[in-house]
Design a protein around this motif. Sequence first.
Motif, PDB file in Angstrom:
ATOM      1  N   HIS A   6       0.846  -1.195   0.000  1.00 56.74           N
ATOM      2  CA  HIS A   6       0.000   0.000   0.000  1.00 56.74           C
ATOM      3  C   HIS A   6       0.888   1.255   0.000  1.00 56.74           C
ATOM      4  O   HIS A   6       1.911   1.296   0.675  1.00 56.74           O
ATOM      5  N   PRO A   7       0.502   2.308  -0.736  1.00 56.09           N
ATOM      6  CA  PRO A   7       1.324   3.524  -0.770  1.00 56.09           C
ATOM      7  C   PRO A   7       1.445   4.238   0.581  1.00 56.09           C
ATOM      8  O   PRO A   7       2.362   5.017   0.784  1.00 56.09           O
ATOM      9  N   SER A  42       9.362   6.286  -6.573  1.00 56.46           N
ATOM     10  CA  SER A  42       8.681   5.173  -7.229  1.00 56.46           C
ATOM     11  C   SER A  42       9.043   3.854  -6.549  1.00 56.46           C
ATOM     12  O   SER A  42       8.174   3.014  -6.298  1.00 56.46           O
ATOM     13  N   LYS A  45       7.080   3.413  -3.546  1.00 59.95           N
ATOM     14  CA  LYS A  45       5.631   3.470  -3.806  1.00 59.95           C
ATOM     15  C   LYS A  45       5.007   4.786  -3.326  1.00 59.95           C
ATOM     16  O   LYS A  45       3.884   4.816  -2.839  1.00 59.95           O
ATOM     17  N   LYS A  46       5.764   5.880  -3.457  1.00 62.08           N
ATOM     18  CA  LYS A  46       5.283   7.190  -3.002  1.00 62.08           C
ATOM     19  C   LYS A  46       5.192   8.201  -4.137  1.00 62.08           C
ATOM     20  O   LYS A  46       4.940   9.376  -3.902  1.00 62.08           O
ATOM     21  N   ILE A  54      -2.197  10.156  -5.711  1.00 63.25           N
ATOM     22  CA  ILE A  54      -2.643   9.776  -4.368  1.00 63.25           C
ATOM     23  C   ILE A  54      -3.241  11.042  -3.754  1.00 63.25           C
ATOM     24  O   ILE A  54      -2.534  11.928  -3.280  1.00 63.25           O
ATOM     25  N   CYS A  70       2.471   9.965   5.471  1.00 66.65           N
ATOM     26  CA  CYS A  70       3.271   9.686   4.280  1.00 66.65           C
ATOM     27  C   CYS A  70       3.645  10.964   3.541  1.00 66.65           C
ATOM     28  O   CYS A  70       4.786  11.115   3.089  1.00 66.65           O
TER      29      CYS A  70
END
Length: 177
Positions: A6-7, A42, A45-46, A54, A70
């Motif tokens: 999950h991001p 990347s 996952k951000k 997002i 995050c």
Amino acid sequence: MIDASHPFYIHPSDSPGMVLVSSIFYGKSYGGWRREIVIALSAKKKIGFIDGSIIEPDMDSPSLKSWNRCNDMVISWILNSLSKEIAWSVLYSKTTKQILTTCVHCNCDCSCGGKAKTLKSLQDGRLIQFLKGPNETYDPVKRNILMMTLLPSVNHAYFLLIQNEKQREIHVGVHPC
């Protein structure tokens, strides 16, 4: 518990003090620096935080705290990869997307003044965002700042707020209630 794919997942080894890229951005070679940041985010996952995919959840969403956490982590990583001067200029950006938008620098030698006007507009936007923070005690000095013919930098506005606060402390000390 958030799944590792999950991001919003932050690995236990991730910290706000991490430096994700090998080069610090000083205002030149933006393209290479940006590519390094994109690759690093990347891998974590951000990347969606800087490209806007997002989206910030609604205020009543249970995922808002995770998103903020995050977003703040990515902001820290980006600030760690910027020179002190550039980092100060984007420090009050609320989202990582705002920082990457702000860091786009034109290197052309145009004479139309468009580059300077764009930069001033971005700086003024950051100033207004910054002035939303202090409470109503600072309203008179905030109004004075916003009434200036040329809006000051965020650093200068911060100095004016601190100066006003010190003057109020001295006045209270001299004239106790």
